[in-house]
Enzyme design. Structure first.
Site: not given
Ligand code: AMP
Ligand code: MG
Length: 494
Positions: A89, A91-92, A111, A123-124, A250-251
């Site tokens: 998902g 994530g950052r 992003k 760490d996002g 996912d990409n």
């Protein structure tokens, strides 16, 4: 028009809860916008010069939102290096809002916006190096006419982010008509949520492919469209030497865009089994594997669509992939070689294939720079002088047997063309870039930006956005790295 005038209609937030989580961006210390893209601005009906710098800075710092934005992290899953990972998902990155522009909806995605429920151990954050690389990639691909996400701007901040080394933090304001991925459908398939999957497909059709709403089988039409666009996209990657590096499902974009730039590169010295991604030791996503991986990924998508579309039909549609890819690739390569007239055996795609593949063999044999080779070929006029010049540009001995043989075939082939050498050169210069996003150039502008100078970033961005128009006294941008130059290390850690 300014940022404030953007109108948002955040349709993704109206999809079922399983699709997203509301998340407020984390705010970063001392954010500075390094460059604003005229191309990105135009996609929002804005002009880069008239954008309010303070507002953009506050947005990219995660400090303020624009009126009408409702930030969410999108949930998706996907196959990474062949294995299903349910825990993916945003994530950052956050979908801040969907702007309604004259070109249609446009996602504003930040992003490097901080942690989300899908960050797992991450760490996002995003680092400046990767953010600049993604920013430039959007410009370069757009310049070449290859479908891609783009970005409005890139910004640096004073956070220190730990990767292989400690790096400056950054944010990228990414743009795309939609960030919908193959992995969104996979998620609903794995959870056996056929109803939600229907909701998602209707959403995509109404918003992005309204012409399919009236089709006899709208979902099938949508899938066929994804197949065709993916085929054309990957054909263009192959024709221009682009290696994505991490073609996980996912990409992969459901709109057929190049998405999620990580350890990508444009191939320079021609080597088909090459990948820039140092973490891909097996070469799963190497240059020559990309067409096959595209089909593999589409098969995963097809499998996920089985609750909605008949398996036989899915198979038939998948069978269209390879011919579509070959057709587009042949068209692009013929243009790159300056060929227009049809050959005897060329109804749609196969003609000139032998000339293309022997050209590529020649480049491979002599480790010629892929990009400069096409540009140089445009100067060839069939006479001895230009043959020598071409050999010189390709760094091949003028009497090299393979080159001489290839040029003889090329000469023969050019006899069928009605264009003059000058006309052919003009046409070739319009499809063979002189400015290419070379990894070492990106690295140079990254290092300058890290040291506080963003002028080289702007300089490279401008050239990549118009890659066919050669500027005077610009040689430094054309030179490929030396054969023995140590490679810039690119990995998934970005
Ligand atoms: P990527 O390889 O960039 O496509 O990322 C794969 C997954 O890892 C996605 O779900 C990303 O959102 C997530 N991810 C990558 N880097 C980070 C990070 N620094 N913090 C949180 N999540 C991340
Ligand atoms: Mg990704």
């Amino acid at each position: 028009m300014n940022l404030n005038s953007l109108q948002f209609d955040n349709a993704w937030t109206r999809l079922p809860e399983a699709f997203h989580s509301p998340v407020t961006p984390t705010s970063w210390r001392n954010t500075r916008v390094l460059d604003v893209s005229p191309l990105g601005a135009a996609q929002l009906d804005l002009e880069s010069e008239s954008i309010d710098g303070e507002r953009l800075e506050a947005l990219m710092a995660g400090r303020e939102l624009l009126s009408g934005m409702t930030p969410i992290a999108q949930k998706y899953t996907g196959h990474q290096f062949g294995s299903y990972n349910p825990a993916l998902g945003d994530g950052r990155g956050l979908l801040l809002g969907e702007a309604m522009t004259s070109l249609g909806p446009m996602d504003l995605h930040l992003k490097g916006a901080g942690q989300t429920p899908y960050s797992r151990f991450g760490d996002g954050r995003a680092v400046l190096r990767s953010s600049i690389r993604e920013y430039l990639a959007g410009e370069a691909m757009s310049g070449l006419g290859i479908p891609t996400t783009t970005a409005l701007a890139v910004a640096v901040n004073d956070e220190r982010v730990a990767r292989e080394r400690i790096e400056p933090g950054a944010t990228l304001l990414r743009l795309a008509p939609s960030h919908a991925r193959f992995g969104h459908v996979e998620w609903l398939y794995q959870r056996r949520k056929a109803e939600d999957m229907q909701t998602l497909l209707w959403h995509l059709i109404h918003r992005h492919r309204p012409e399919f709403a009236e089709a006899e089988a709208p979902f099938e039409a949508f899938f066929a469209d994804v197949v065709e666009r993916t085929a054309k996209l990957i054909a263009a990657w192959q024709a221009y030497g682009f290696v994505h590096g991490v073609m996980n499902t996912d990409n992969m974009s459901l709109l057929g865009l190049t998405l999620d730039y990580g350890p990508y590169a444009f191939m320079e010295r021609y080597k088909p089994d090459w990948t820039p991604n140092h973490t891909d030791a097996g070469g799963r996503y190497a240059f020559e594997q990309q067409p096959g991986v595209g089909l593999w990924n589409l098969s995963v998508l097809a499998q996920s669509l089985t609750p909605l579309i008949d398996v036989e039909r899915l198979r038939e549609v998948l069978n269209e992939y390879e011919p579509a890819l070959q057709r587009t690739y042949a068209q692009l390569m013929r243009a790159r070689l300056g060929l227009t007239a049809k050959t005897d055996n060329d109804d749609t795609s196969s003609g000139d294939a032998a000339l293309v593949s022997s050209w590529l063999k020649l480049l491979e044999q002599h480790q010629v720079d892929f990009h400069n080779a096409f540009r140089a070929l445009g100067t060839y006029r069939g006479d001895e002088d230009s043959r020598r010049q071409l050999a010189n540009a390709l760094e091949i001995a003028p009497d090299d047997k393979a080159m001489t043989a290839w040029l003889e075939d090329y000469d023969q082939r050019l006899l069928r063309e009605s264009r003059s050498a000058d006309e052919r050169r003009l046409a070739m210069d319009a499809v063979n870039p002189c400015y290419v996003l070379r990894t070492h150039l990106a690295q140079e502008v990254i290092e300058a930006a890290e040291a506080g100078d963003s002028a080289p970033l702007k300089g490279l961005r401008e050239r990549l956005a118009s890659p066919f128009e050669q500027r005077e006294d610009d040689a430094r941008w054309f030179i490929p790295p030396a054969i023995n130059a140590p490679p810039v290390c690119l990995s998934c850690s970005s």
